[in-house]
Design a protein around this motif. Structure first.
Motif, PDB file in Angstrom:
ATOM      1  N   HIS A   1     -12.500 -12.503  56.365  1.00 17.15           N
ATOM      2  CA  HIS A   1     -12.110 -11.640  56.851  1.00 17.15           C
ATOM      3  C   HIS A   1     -11.305 -10.061  56.634  1.00 17.15           C
ATOM      4  O   HIS A   1     -11.470  -8.982  56.856  1.00 17.15           O
ATOM      5  N   ASP A   2     -10.862 -10.946  55.579  1.00 12.45           N
ATOM      6  CA  ASP A   2     -10.427  -9.496  54.135  1.00 12.45           C
ATOM      7  C   ASP A   2     -11.527  -8.647  53.553  1.00 12.45           C
ATOM      8  O   ASP A   2     -12.118  -8.873  52.584  1.00 12.45           O
TER       9      ASP A   2
ATOM     10  N   ALA B   1     -18.119 -14.262  51.610  1.00 14.11           N
ATOM     11  CA  ALA B   1     -19.873 -15.698  51.355  1.00 14.11           C
ATOM     12  C   ALA B   1     -19.408 -16.834  51.756  1.00 14.11           C
ATOM     13  O   ALA B   1     -19.853 -17.662  52.698  1.00 14.11           O
ATOM     14  N   LYS B   2     -18.673 -17.440  50.646  1.00 14.49           N
ATOM     15  CA  LYS B   2     -17.900 -18.523  50.211  1.00 14.49           C
ATOM     16  C   LYS B   2     -17.594 -18.930  51.318  1.00 14.49           C
ATOM     17  O   LYS B   2     -18.196 -20.534  51.852  1.00 14.49           O
ATOM     18  N   CYS B   3     -16.438 -18.204  51.551  1.00 15.99           N
ATOM     19  CA  CYS B   3     -15.450 -18.635  52.753  1.00 15.99           C
ATOM     20  C   CYS B   3     -16.085 -19.039  53.628  1.00 15.99           C
ATOM     21  O   CYS B   3     -15.594 -19.949  54.706  1.00 15.99           O
ATOM     22  N   CYS B   4     -16.976 -18.106  54.814  1.00 16.31           N
ATOM     23  CA  CYS B   4     -17.403 -18.339  55.839  1.00 16.31           C
ATOM     24  C   CYS B   4     -18.885 -19.489  55.563  1.00 16.31           C
ATOM     25  O   CYS B   4     -18.910 -20.185  56.496  1.00 16.31           O
ATOM     26  N   TRP B   5     -19.548 -19.409  54.309  1.00 19.07           N
ATOM     27  CA  TRP B   5     -20.163 -21.019  54.466  1.00 19.07           C
ATOM     28  C   TRP B   5     -19.464 -22.128  54.722  1.00 19.07           C
ATOM     29  O   TRP B   5     -19.658 -23.365  55.742  1.00 19.07           O
ATOM     30  N   ALA B   6     -18.244 -21.857  53.328  1.00 20.06           N
ATOM     31  CA  ALA B   6     -17.377 -23.404  53.759  1.00 20.06           C
ATOM     32  C   ALA B   6     -16.395 -23.429  54.902  1.00 20.06           C
ATOM     33  O   ALA B   6     -16.588 -25.054  55.531  1.00 20.06           O
ATOM     34  N   VAL B   7     -16.323 -22.854  55.634  1.00 15.96           N
ATOM     35  CA  VAL B   7     -15.070 -22.631  56.961  1.00 15.96           C
ATOM     36  C   VAL B   7     -16.664 -23.702  57.787  1.00 15.96           C
ATOM     37  O   VAL B   7     -16.163 -24.498  58.347  1.00 15.96           O
TER      38      VAL B   7
ATOM     39  N   GLU C   1     -19.044 -14.750  63.726  1.00 15.33           N
ATOM     40  CA  GLU C   1     -20.168 -13.594  64.452  1.00 15.33           C
ATOM     41  C   GLU C   1     -19.148 -12.315  64.248  1.00 15.33           C
ATOM     42  O   GLU C   1     -20.379 -11.064  64.389  1.00 15.33           O
ATOM     43  N   THR C   2     -18.417 -12.349  64.163  1.00 13.88           N
ATOM     44  CA  THR C   2     -17.471 -10.423  64.243  1.00 13.88           C
ATOM     45  C   THR C   2     -18.253 -10.292  62.284  1.00 13.88           C
ATOM     46  O   THR C   2     -17.984  -9.276  62.319  1.00 13.88           O
ATOM     47  N   VAL C   3     -18.505 -11.089  61.843  1.00  8.46           N
ATOM     48  CA  VAL C   3     -18.684 -10.920  60.777  1.00  8.46           C
ATOM     49  C   VAL C   3     -20.298 -10.527  60.009  1.00  8.46           C
ATOM     50  O   VAL C   3     -20.497  -9.719  59.985  1.00  8.46           O
ATOM     51  N   PHE C   4     -21.029 -10.948  60.914  1.00 10.47           N
ATOM     52  CA  PHE C   4     -22.568 -11.392  60.498  1.00 10.47           C
ATOM     53  C   PHE C   4     -23.112  -9.815  61.858  1.00 10.47           C
ATOM     54  O   PHE C   4     -24.670  -8.662  61.621  1.00 10.47           O
TER      55      PHE C   4
ATOM     56  N   ALA D   1     -26.158 -10.544  51.982  1.00 17.14           N
ATOM     57  CA  ALA D   1     -25.317 -12.224  51.616  1.00 17.14           C
ATOM     58  C   ALA D   1     -24.072 -12.461  52.683  1.00 17.14           C
ATOM     59  O   ALA D   1     -24.254 -13.367  53.077  1.00 17.14           O
ATOM     60  N   LEU D   2     -23.534 -12.202  52.787  1.00 18.70           N
ATOM     61  CA  LEU D   2     -22.215 -12.200  53.150  1.00 18.70           C
ATOM     62  C   LEU D   2     -22.412 -12.183  55.043  1.00 18.70           C
ATOM     63  O   LEU D   2     -22.575 -13.430  55.091  1.00 18.70           O
ATOM     64  N   HIS D   3     -23.629 -11.726  55.334  1.00 20.47           N
ATOM     65  CA  HIS D   3     -23.356 -11.579  56.949  1.00 20.47           C
ATOM     66  C   HIS D   3     -25.146 -12.803  56.935  1.00 20.47           C
ATOM     67  O   HIS D   3     -24.383 -13.792  57.863  1.00 20.47           O
ATOM     68  N   ALA D   4     -25.784 -12.975  56.080  1.00 19.71           N
ATOM     69  CA  ALA D   4     -26.365 -14.227  56.523  1.00 19.71           C
ATOM     70  C   ALA D   4     -25.679 -15.878  56.211  1.00 19.71           C
ATOM     71  O   ALA D   4     -26.290 -16.629  56.893  1.00 19.71           O
ATOM     72  N   SER D   5     -25.099 -15.738  54.776  1.00 20.14           N
ATOM     73  CA  SER D   5     -23.635 -16.614  55.263  1.00 20.14           C
ATOM     74  C   SER D   5     -22.935 -17.184  56.362  1.00 20.14           C
ATOM     75  O   SER D   5     -22.355 -18.278  57.204  1.00 20.14           O
ATOM     76  N   ALA D   6     -22.466 -15.976  57.278  1.00 22.28           N
ATOM     77  CA  ALA D   6     -22.109 -16.205  57.720  1.00 22.28           C
ATOM     78  C   ALA D   6     -22.658 -17.260  59.603  1.00 22.28           C
ATOM     79  O   ALA D   6     -22.576 -17.736  60.057  1.00 22.28           O
ATOM     80  N   LEU D   7     -23.843 -16.108  60.019  1.00 21.28           N
ATOM     81  CA  LEU D   7     -24.747 -16.950  60.266  1.00 21.28           C
ATOM     82  C   LEU D   7     -25.039 -17.855  60.081  1.00 21.28           C
ATOM     83  O   LEU D   7     -25.867 -19.081  61.505  1.00 21.28           O
ATOM     84  N   SER D   8     -25.779 -18.535  59.248  1.00 23.01           N
ATOM     85  CA  SER D   8     -26.104 -19.490  58.298  1.00 23.01           C
ATOM     86  C   SER D   8     -24.822 -20.705  59.112  1.00 23.01           C
ATOM     87  O   SER D   8     -24.904 -21.354  59.508  1.00 23.01           O
ATOM     88  N   ALA D   9     -23.178 -20.341  58.968  1.00 18.68           N
ATOM     89  CA  ALA D   9     -22.947 -20.897  59.294  1.00 18.68           C
ATOM     90  C   ALA D   9     -22.986 -21.185  60.630  1.00 18.68           C
ATOM     91  O   ALA D   9     -21.680 -22.567  61.267  1.00 18.68           O
ATOM     92  N   TRP D  10     -22.679 -20.280  61.647  1.00 17.09           N
ATOM     93  CA  TRP D  10     -22.608 -19.843  62.915  1.00 17.09           C
ATOM     94  C   TRP D  10     -23.664 -20.993  63.628  1.00 17.09           C
ATOM     95  O   TRP D  10     -22.998 -21.759  64.660  1.00 17.09           O
ATOM     96  N   SER D  11     -24.521 -21.268  62.881  1.00 21.10           N
ATOM     97  CA  SER D  11     -26.094 -21.810  63.301  1.00 21.10           C
ATOM     98  C   SER D  11     -25.510 -23.611  63.017  1.00 21.10           C
ATOM     99  O   SER D  11     -26.333 -24.315  63.380  1.00 21.10           O
TER     100      SER D  11
END
Length: 439
Positions: free
Chosen positions: A161-162, A171-177, A199-202, A222-232
């Motif tokens: 979120h920074d 993007a890496k942090c979204c997927w990793a978390v 969800e607040t990211v994508f 790419a950031l939004h896709a990474s956050a959405l993929s982690a969400w799913s």
């Protein structure tokens, strides 16, 4: 031929033999019945018998020594050196499953990752986030992996979120978390909290108020896709009954995103976002229908039409490779939404097979593949945590290539038998051809 050259050549040929004889014991050297040739071949055969075991042990020691040096380098002063060390450790964790080795150093690794996430910048934060889920996977099934995931999660969410951090690191942090939360086995409330944060990211890729898609750069997409993929991925942990209530509008509580918002992401100008949205919709429908078959029947025809357009997209302004990948992915999604046909993929590794017969199982497998890469089959065979996730049971046998390696005699006999069978088969065919030509 000149005698000088002949003499020198003979002396060179005898030199290895003399060295071997000199290396034998006094008792052997006093034995007059042992010839030079027989003594040499006997010593050579003894060396060959133990060479495989010695080589394997030596390689293991060298591997662990280099890994220790890389772990020690994670705390050096140079940012570039730390980045290279993170990359080396990550590659080692992909290559081998070494839970005992990693467990002894888990506190050091966790501290180094957390420090780089908080104080590092750019690429260093990205490689540190990439190592975090690999650390949890290496620690295996148990409290150590859960503890590491819980400790690193807040730091990765902070970077995600920074706004001042690089988009690659976010993007890496979204997927990793997302993967660490999946592995931590925490409470449902904690999982839903991480999903809301992602969800607040994508949500930046939702349609604007006038119904048009927002203009975002490829890096932001790419950031939004990474956050959405982690969400799913975290969505696969939610009970089907909860998905049915939350996503079909029957709940009084506000749960975001809804089906309509996920459908909006299909209009994104970027392929990564569209693919992640389509995969998420397939997961939502699978979980909702697992509770009741009438899940979202009213909105299904409209969604199916949009999926059909993406599955048959032939717009020339899209790259040919992107069109091919999009059509292939959305054909499978369309078949499931319309006809209920689940994926049917079989992954073979060693003597075992993993069936990916649902969108949830496929999503989890793709998530581990994204982290483990070429080491996926190795960890499916050896890693207790990975085997537990995919319900593979206990390991059949440890992966030991030296133990399963055929001897030279066995290979020779198999080749001889295959050659004999091939010769007989060809002889019969030649006889038939001869008969036909004679007629």
């Amino acid at each position: 031929m000149p005698k000088g050259k002949r003499k020198g050549k003979t002396g060179a040929a005898l030199k290895p033999r003399m060295e071997v004889i000199g290396a034998t014991s006094d008792e052997d050297s006093l034995n007059d019945n042992v010839s030079v040739i027989s003594g040499f071949s006997e010593s050579k055969s003894v060396m060959e018998e133990g060479s495989d075991e010695v080589d394997e042990q030596t390689q293991e020691e060298v591997f662990e020594e280099k890994l220790r040096e890389a772990i020690d380098s994670l705390s050096q002063k140079s940012a570039q050196g730390r980045t290279s060390a993170f990359d080396l450790v990550a590659k080692a964790f992909v290559k081998k499953c070494i839970p005992d080795f990693v467990t002894d150093r888990r506190l050091t690794l966790t501290d180094c990752i957390e420090r780089s996430l908080k104080k590092g910048r750019g690429l260093e934060q990205a490689v540190a986030a990439q190592l975090a889920p690999l650390l949890c996977v290496q620690l295996g099934a148990g409290e150590h992996a859960e503890e590491a995931c819980r400790e690193l999660g807040p730091a990765m969410l902070l970077v995600a979120h920074d706004a001042s951090a690089s988009l690659q690191a976010r993007a890496k942090c979204c997927w990793a978390v997302g993967l660490c939360s999946f592995l931590s086995g925490g409470e449902v409330a904690d999982t839903v909290g991480v999903m809301r944060s992602l969800e607040t990211v994508f949500r930046g890729s939702y349609l604007k108020g006038d119904g048009t898609a927002p203009l975002v750069s490829p890096e932001v997409a790419a950031l939004h896709a990474s956050a959405l993929s982690a969400w799913s991925l975290l969505l696969t942990l939610v009970a089907p009954g909860d998905i049915y209530v939350l996503m079909s509008g029957h709940a009084n509580t506000v749960f975001s995103p809804q089906l309509s918002q996920l459908s909006e992401l299909l209009d994104s100008a970027h392929l990564e976002v569209r693919l992640a949205a389509g995969e998420t919709l397939a997961l939502v429908y699978e979980l909702g229908r697992a509770h009741h078959q009438d899940f979202s029947q009213d909105s299904t025809p409209l969604l199916a039409e949009k999926l059909r357009q993406l599955a048959t997209d032939s717009h020339k302004y899209r790259a040919k490779k992107d069109r091919k990948q999009q059509r292939s992915s959305f054909r499978d999604i369309l078949h499931y939404v319309e006809d209920g046909d689940p994926p049917d993929i079989q992954v073979r590794f060693g003597q075992e097979m993993l069936a990916l017969d649902s969108w949830c199982r496929k999503k989890q497998y793709d998530a581990f593949c994204q982290v483990l890469g070429s080491g996926m089959n190795l960890h499916l065979t050896e890693n207790d945590l990975v085997r537990e996730v995919f319900e593979l049971g206990d390991r059949l046998t440890p992966l030991n290539l030296a133990a399963h390696k055929q001897s030279k005699l066995e290979r020779h006999l198999m080749n001889a038998a295959a050659f004999k069978a091939r010769t007989i088969s060809r002889s019969k065919n030649r006889d038939k051809r001869s008969a036909v030509m004679s007629v």
